[in-house]
Design a protein around this motif. Structure first.
Motif, PDB file in Angstrom:
ATOM      1  N   ILE A   1     -24.984 -12.291  37.370  1.00 36.96           N
ATOM      2  CA  ILE A   1     -25.122 -12.184  35.910  1.00 36.96           C
ATOM      3  C   ILE A   1     -25.475 -10.771  35.455  1.00 36.96           C
ATOM      4  O   ILE A   1     -24.977 -10.294  34.438  1.00 36.96           O
ATOM      5  N   ASP A   2     -26.309 -10.061  36.231  1.00 32.96           N
ATOM      6  CA  ASP A   2     -26.651  -8.687  35.858  1.00 32.96           C
ATOM      7  C   ASP A   2     -25.454  -7.753  35.996  1.00 32.96           C
ATOM      8  O   ASP A   2     -25.251  -6.861  35.170  1.00 32.96           O
ATOM      9  N   SER A   3     -24.650  -7.948  37.047  1.00 34.69           N
ATOM     10  CA  SER A   3     -23.429  -7.132  37.220  1.00 34.69           C
ATOM     11  C   SER A   3     -22.494  -7.328  36.036  1.00 34.69           C
ATOM     12  O   SER A   3     -21.937  -6.373  35.493  1.00 34.69           O
ATOM     13  N   GLN A   4     -22.313  -8.591  35.629  1.00 36.46           N
ATOM     14  CA  GLN A   4     -21.422  -8.879  34.504  1.00 36.46           C
ATOM     15  C   GLN A   4     -21.985  -8.328  33.198  1.00 36.46           C
ATOM     16  O   GLN A   4     -21.253  -7.779  32.379  1.00 36.46           O
ATOM     17  N   THR A   5     -23.296  -8.458  33.014  1.00 36.24           N
ATOM     18  CA  THR A   5     -23.910  -7.934  31.786  1.00 36.24           C
ATOM     19  C   THR A   5     -23.755  -6.418  31.718  1.00 36.24           C
ATOM     20  O   THR A   5     -23.437  -5.864  30.659  1.00 36.24           O
ATOM     21  N   LEU A   6     -23.956  -5.742  32.843  1.00 35.55           N
ATOM     22  CA  LEU A   6     -23.782  -4.284  32.866  1.00 35.55           C
ATOM     23  C   LEU A   6     -22.344  -3.927  32.517  1.00 35.55           C
ATOM     24  O   LEU A   6     -22.098  -2.998  31.733  1.00 35.55           O
ATOM     25  N   GLU A   7     -21.384  -4.655  33.071  1.00 34.06           N
ATOM     26  CA  GLU A   7     -19.969  -4.394  32.765  1.00 34.06           C
ATOM     27  C   GLU A   7     -19.686  -4.625  31.280  1.00 34.06           C
ATOM     28  O   GLU A   7     -18.974  -3.840  30.645  1.00 34.06           O
ATOM     29  N   ASP A   8     -20.261  -5.679  30.718  1.00 32.89           N
ATOM     30  CA  ASP A   8     -20.101  -5.929  29.281  1.00 32.89           C
ATOM     31  C   ASP A   8     -20.641  -4.760  28.464  1.00 32.89           C
ATOM     32  O   ASP A   8     -19.998  -4.305  27.510  1.00 32.89           O
ATOM     33  N   VAL A   9     -21.805  -4.261  28.838  1.00 33.70           N
ATOM     34  CA  VAL A   9     -22.428  -3.151  28.101  1.00 33.70           C
ATOM     35  C   VAL A   9     -21.595  -1.881  28.235  1.00 33.70           C
ATOM     36  O   VAL A   9     -21.381  -1.160  27.255  1.00 33.70           O
ATOM     37  N   VAL A  10     -21.081  -1.607  29.436  1.00 33.86           N
ATOM     38  CA  VAL A  10     -20.191  -0.454  29.640  1.00 33.86           C
ATOM     39  C   VAL A  10     -18.991  -0.551  28.693  1.00 33.86           C
ATOM     40  O   VAL A  10     -18.619   0.420  28.022  1.00 33.86           O
ATOM     41  N   CYS A  11     -18.388  -1.731  28.626  1.00 36.17           N
ATOM     42  CA  CYS A  11     -17.212  -1.937  27.768  1.00 36.17           C
ATOM     43  C   CYS A  11     -17.573  -1.808  26.288  1.00 36.17           C
ATOM     44  O   CYS A  11     -16.824  -1.199  25.513  1.00 36.17           O
ATOM     45  N   LEU A  12     -18.711  -2.361  25.888  1.00 36.18           N
ATOM     46  CA  LEU A  12     -19.143  -2.272  24.485  1.00 36.18           C
ATOM     47  C   LEU A  12     -19.402  -0.821  24.070  1.00 36.18           C
ATOM     48  O   LEU A  12     -19.006  -0.399  22.979  1.00 36.18           O
ATOM     49  N   VAL A  13     -20.048  -0.059  24.948  1.00 31.91           N
ATOM     50  CA  VAL A  13     -20.314   1.356  24.656  1.00 31.91           C
ATOM     51  C   VAL A  13     -18.994   2.118  24.541  1.00 31.91           C
ATOM     52  O   VAL A  13     -18.803   2.928  23.629  1.00 31.91           O
ATOM     53  N   PHE A  14     -18.073   1.856  25.457  1.00 34.37           N
ATOM     54  CA  PHE A  14     -16.763   2.500  25.408  1.00 34.37           C
ATOM     55  C   PHE A  14     -16.048   2.181  24.098  1.00 34.37           C
ATOM     56  O   PHE A  14     -15.560   3.083  23.403  1.00 34.37           O
ATOM     57  N   LEU A  15     -16.004   0.911  23.740  1.00 31.98           N
ATOM     58  CA  LEU A  15     -15.293   0.507  22.527  1.00 31.98           C
ATOM     59  C   LEU A  15     -15.926   1.091  21.259  1.00 31.98           C
ATOM     60  O   LEU A  15     -15.215   1.542  20.362  1.00 31.98           O
ATOM     61  N   GLN A  16     -17.259   1.097  21.200  1.00 28.60           N
ATOM     62  CA  GLN A  16     -17.914   1.566  19.983  1.00 28.60           C
ATOM     63  C   GLN A  16     -17.902   3.086  19.839  1.00 28.60           C
ATOM     64  O   GLN A  16     -17.708   3.599  18.740  1.00 28.60           O
ATOM     65  N   TYR A  17     -18.111   3.798  20.942  1.00 31.43           N
ATOM     66  CA  TYR A  17     -18.348   5.241  20.828  1.00 31.43           C
ATOM     67  C   TYR A  17     -17.238   6.138  21.366  1.00 31.43           C
ATOM     68  O   TYR A  17     -17.156   7.299  20.975  1.00 31.43           O
ATOM     69  N   TYR A  18     -16.409   5.647  22.277  1.00 32.51           N
ATOM     70  CA  TYR A  18     -15.467   6.542  22.957  1.00 32.51           C
ATOM     71  C   TYR A  18     -14.004   6.134  22.841  1.00 32.51           C
ATOM     72  O   TYR A  18     -13.125   6.934  23.116  1.00 32.51           O
ATOM     73  N   PHE A  19     -13.760   4.911  22.426  1.00 32.91           N
ATOM     74  CA  PHE A  19     -12.385   4.415  22.444  1.00 32.91           C
ATOM     75  C   PHE A  19     -11.476   5.149  21.459  1.00 32.91           C
ATOM     76  O   PHE A  19     -10.345   5.488  21.788  1.00 32.91           O
ATOM     77  N   GLU A  20     -11.970   5.393  20.251  1.00 33.81           N
ATOM     78  CA  GLU A  20     -11.096   6.027  19.243  1.00 33.81           C
ATOM     79  C   GLU A  20     -10.639   7.413  19.699  1.00 33.81           C
ATOM     80  O   GLU A  20      -9.473   7.778  19.550  1.00 33.81           O
ATOM     81  N   GLN A  21     -11.545   8.162  20.295  1.00 35.05           N
ATOM     82  CA  GLN A  21     -11.198   9.489  20.814  1.00 35.05           C
ATOM     83  C   GLN A  21     -10.153   9.363  21.930  1.00 35.05           C
ATOM     84  O   GLN A  21      -9.190  10.124  21.992  1.00 35.05           O
ATOM     85  N   PHE A  22     -10.333   8.362  22.792  1.00 38.26           N
ATOM     86  CA  PHE A  22      -9.373   8.087  23.856  1.00 38.26           C
ATOM     87  C   PHE A  22      -8.013   7.715  23.254  1.00 38.26           C
ATOM     88  O   PHE A  22      -6.972   8.201  23.688  1.00 38.26           O
ATOM     89  N   ALA A  23      -8.039   6.857  22.239  1.00 37.02           N
ATOM     90  CA  ALA A  23      -6.800   6.383  21.617  1.00 37.02           C
ATOM     91  C   ALA A  23      -6.005   7.517  20.989  1.00 37.02           C
ATOM     92  O   ALA A  23      -4.771   7.494  20.999  1.00 37.02           O
ATOM     93  N   ASN A  24      -6.700   8.515  20.460  1.00 39.58           N
ATOM     94  CA  ASN A  24      -6.023   9.644  19.813  1.00 39.58           C
ATOM     95  C   ASN A  24      -5.267  10.521  20.809  1.00 39.58           C
ATOM     96  O   ASN A  24      -4.410  11.307  20.410  1.00 39.58           O
TER      97      ASN A  24
END
Length: 195
Positions: free
Chosen positions: A128-151
């Motif tokens: 459960i901790d491994s999955q939660t960490l992966e969820d948080v990694v994905c959430l941080v990416f989507l909120q803060y870094y994805f738009e820059q990546f998409a551009n």
């Protein structure tokens, strides 16, 4: 989330190490070392997503990218094989650096081993901790870094990356992702990827 004296000291040492990042990012008018800002975002996102997170999960989230700039992406071939080699070397490096700091703070073998397991992305879906960490990694990416990546990439590649990201997340992680404060452009791409 509660903070033990050891946890506070570990965070301080992780942050001191990440403060040496020569790469910077402006956020809300303030300049931050890039990996220090990433670590803060990981902790903030974890505290919202899993407020009862274990101490080992809090530690792993804070040191997820510790000193990442020391192994630059362009030191490896700019293809899929080079990317995967870079990612594996980064994981080993993060584990080594984090373990040194955790031992210095006084954490025992069991805690250090659990943080290592989390940083190596072992037992996703099973732990459960491994999955939660992966969820948080994905959430941080989507909120803060994805738009820059998409551009920087084609829509086809962006949608493919989004689908892979979505597939790594739990149902709770996906639900949290839908509620993120993201731009209309990102929202459209997310909808396209998950439909």
């Amino acid at each position: 989330m509660s903070a033990s004296p050891k946890l506070s000291m570990a965070f301080q040492l992780f942050d001191e190490a990440n403060s040496e990042d020569p790469n910077t990012e402006i956020y809300k008018g303030e300049e931050f070392p890039k990996e220090l800002l990433y670590a803060i975002r990981m902790t903030d996102t974890l505290s919202r997503f899993a407020p009862d997170a274990s101490e080992t999960l809090q530690l792993a989230a804070r040191c997820q990218h510790i000193c990442r700039w020391k192994i630059p992406r362009d030191a490896y071939e700019m293809n899929r094989v080079g990317y995967l080699r870079w990612r594996e070397e980064l994981k080993k490096f993060h584990v080594q650096k984090a373990s040194e700091i955790l031992a210095m703070v006084g954490y025992g073998h069991d805690v250090i081993q659990e943080v290592q397991l989390l940083l190596l992305k072992k037992q996703l879906r099973k732990n459960i901790d491994s999955q939660t960490l992966e969820d948080v990694v994905c959430l941080v990416f989507l909120q803060y870094y994805f738009e820059q990546f998409a551009n920087k990439h084609s829509e086809e590649k962006v949608v493919e990356i989004l689908q892979k990201t979505w597939g790594k997340m739990s149902a709770d992680g996906q639900k949290a992702a839908v509620g993120l404060p993201i731009s209309k452009k990102v929202a459209v791409l997310v909808k396209k990827a998950i439909s």
